[in-house]
Design a protein around this motif. Structure first.
Motif, short mmCIF file in Angstrom:
data_model
loop_
_atom_site.label_atom_id
_atom_site.label_comp_id
_atom_site.label_asym_id
_atom_site.label_seq_id
_atom_site.Cartn_x
_atom_site.Cartn_y
_atom_site.Cartn_z
N CYS A 243 31.33 61.19 50.39
CA CYS A 243 30.47 62.33 50.06
C CYS A 243 30.44 62.49 48.54
CB CYS A 243 31.02 63.60 50.72
SG CYS A 243 30.14 65.10 50.22
N CYS B 6 31.93 66.34 47.54
CA CYS B 6 33.34 66.76 47.59
C CYS B 6 34.31 65.58 47.61
CB CYS B 6 33.58 67.64 48.81
SG CYS B 6 33.59 66.73 50.37
N TYR C 144 34.87 63.51 50.03
CA TYR C 144 35.40 63.18 51.37
C TYR C 144 34.99 61.75 51.74
CZ TYR C 144 35.10 62.71 56.43
OH TYR C 144 35.18 62.24 57.71
N CYS D 73 32.50 69.73 53.17
CA CYS D 73 31.65 70.63 52.36
C CYS D 73 30.34 70.98 53.03
CB CYS D 73 31.41 70.03 50.98
SG CYS D 73 30.29 68.63 51.00
FE FE Z 1 31.49 66.73 51.24
#
Ligand code: FE
Length: 220
Positions: free
Chosen positions: A183, A186, A188, A208
């Motif tokens: 991501c 964020c 991730y 997020c």
């Molecule tokens: Fe995210």
């Protein structure tokens, strides 16, 4: 503006638990902060799409378990990437309760807080909860897991038994280099069994809440 400037912000990693109507649920968050010492107050920011968000809102209570550096990845996987609507997240992991009644995870955690919500601020996708800490306890003796270390473990930049300070780039040609989807908002790292490309278009980042389109493919 360079939004990647925000990637330099440090975060810890926590499991947020809440109970409502006799059901308990939990999810991974990275947004716990201490607000004041006297009275002891903390804040958390929780995505509205999480079932745990609704349990915190309805019950006005939650607990925080602080993840240690050597927490089993299986625990993060269970609480971070699965929904309490589908699985019993607490199965197989050691838990206990505060005298306040709040449930907490013990497995792989170094401390836990029992909290009563005193205020909430509404944002379109998230709620900020402010809470009084009513009880706190130390658990395992380990250093705290950071969000950065978690990402490095996930992408193979660091091996589980290495200290964070020992982080070294893998030698060129290392066979462990693999592709992963991350991501861009964020950081991730997608970890599901379904290939990322095959996920439905309405897939959202579990941390997020941003759409599938913000994910970028990386190698490393
Ligand atoms: Fe995210």
């Amino acid at each position: 503006m360079d939004p990647s400037a925000l990637f330099t912000i440090s975060y810890g990693l926590y499991i947020l638990c809440a109970e409502h109507d006799g059901r308990k649920n939990g999810c991974v968050i990275n947004t716990l902060s201490q607000v004041t010492e006297e009275p002891l107050t903390v804040s958390i920011i929780v995505m509205k799409k999480n079932l745990t968000h609704d349990f915190v809102k309805a019950s006005g209570r939650f607990s925080i378990s602080v993840l240690g550096k050597h927490v089993p990845m299986e625990l993060i996987k269970r609480f971070g990437f699965q929904s309490g609507r589908d699985v019993d997240k607490f199965k197989d992991f050691e838990c206990s309760k505060f005298d306040t009644g709040d449930v907490l995870i013990r497995c792989g955690c170094i401390a836990a807080l029992s909290c009563k919500v005193i205020n909430a601020v509404d944002f379109p996708t998230h709620t900020v909860f402010y809470a009084r800490v009513e009880d706190a306890t130390k658990l395992e003796n380990d250093k705290p897991m950071t969000y950065e270390l978690y990402r490095d473990l996930k992408t193979g930049k660091v091996k589980p038994d290495e200290e964070e300070s020992d982080k070294v780039p893998l030698p060129a040609g290392e066979p462990e280099k693999k592709e992963y989807w991350q991501c861009s908002v964020c950081h991730y790292v997608y970890d599901g069994d379904i290939p990322f490309e095959d996920l439905p278009d309405d897939y959202i980042c579990p941390l997020c809440g941003q759409p599938k389109a913000v994910f970028e493919k990386h190698k490393g």
